[in-house]
Scaffold this active site. Structure first.
Site, short mmCIF file in Angstrom:
data_model
loop_
_atom_site.label_atom_id
_atom_site.label_comp_id
_atom_site.label_asym_id
_atom_site.label_seq_id
_atom_site.Cartn_x
_atom_site.Cartn_y
_atom_site.Cartn_z
N HIS A 95 0.87 -1.18 0.00
CA HIS A 95 0.00 0.00 0.00
C HIS A 95 0.90 1.22 0.00
O HIS A 95 1.47 1.60 1.01
CB HIS A 95 -0.91 -0.01 1.22
CG HIS A 95 -1.91 1.09 1.21
ND1 HIS A 95 -2.00 1.99 2.24
CD2 HIS A 95 -2.83 1.46 0.29
CE1 HIS A 95 -2.96 2.87 1.95
NE2 HIS A 95 -3.46 2.56 0.78
N ILE B 236 4.19 3.47 -2.04
CA ILE B 236 5.60 3.21 -2.32
C ILE B 236 6.32 4.55 -2.31
O ILE B 236 5.76 5.58 -2.68
CB ILE B 236 5.79 2.49 -3.67
CG1 ILE B 236 7.24 2.06 -3.84
CG2 ILE B 236 5.33 3.33 -4.83
CD1 ILE B 236 7.49 1.17 -5.04
#
Length: 73
Positions: free
Chosen positions: A66, A68
């Site tokens: 979830h 980056i």
């Protein structure tokens, strides 16, 4: 194929892409497949996403990326 969750593009044109988020209430296109990371070189004439291999010893079965971010030194 099923879209990305997030993408981070480095100044040199390399793009890191996270995919495979499983979150309650959000449809998952591949509910039995672990999350993945891809690399795309945007400098190429016909860029394509290439799956990155994840190191041994990492709990890939529970990988649920979830977001980056990258750090360039």
């Amino acid at each position: 194929e099923a879209g990305s969750e997030d993408i981070d593009i480095l100044p040199n044109g390399l793009a890191f892409i996270s995919s495979g988020l499983k979150y309650p209430g959000i449809k998952s296109f591949a509910p039995d497949k672990p999350g993945e990371m891809f690399l795309m070189d945007l400098n190429e004439d016909n860029p394509r996403a290439v799956e990155l291999r994840i190191s041994r010893g990492f709990d890939l079965a529970s990988f649920n990326p979830h977001g980056i971010s990258t750090y360039v030194d």
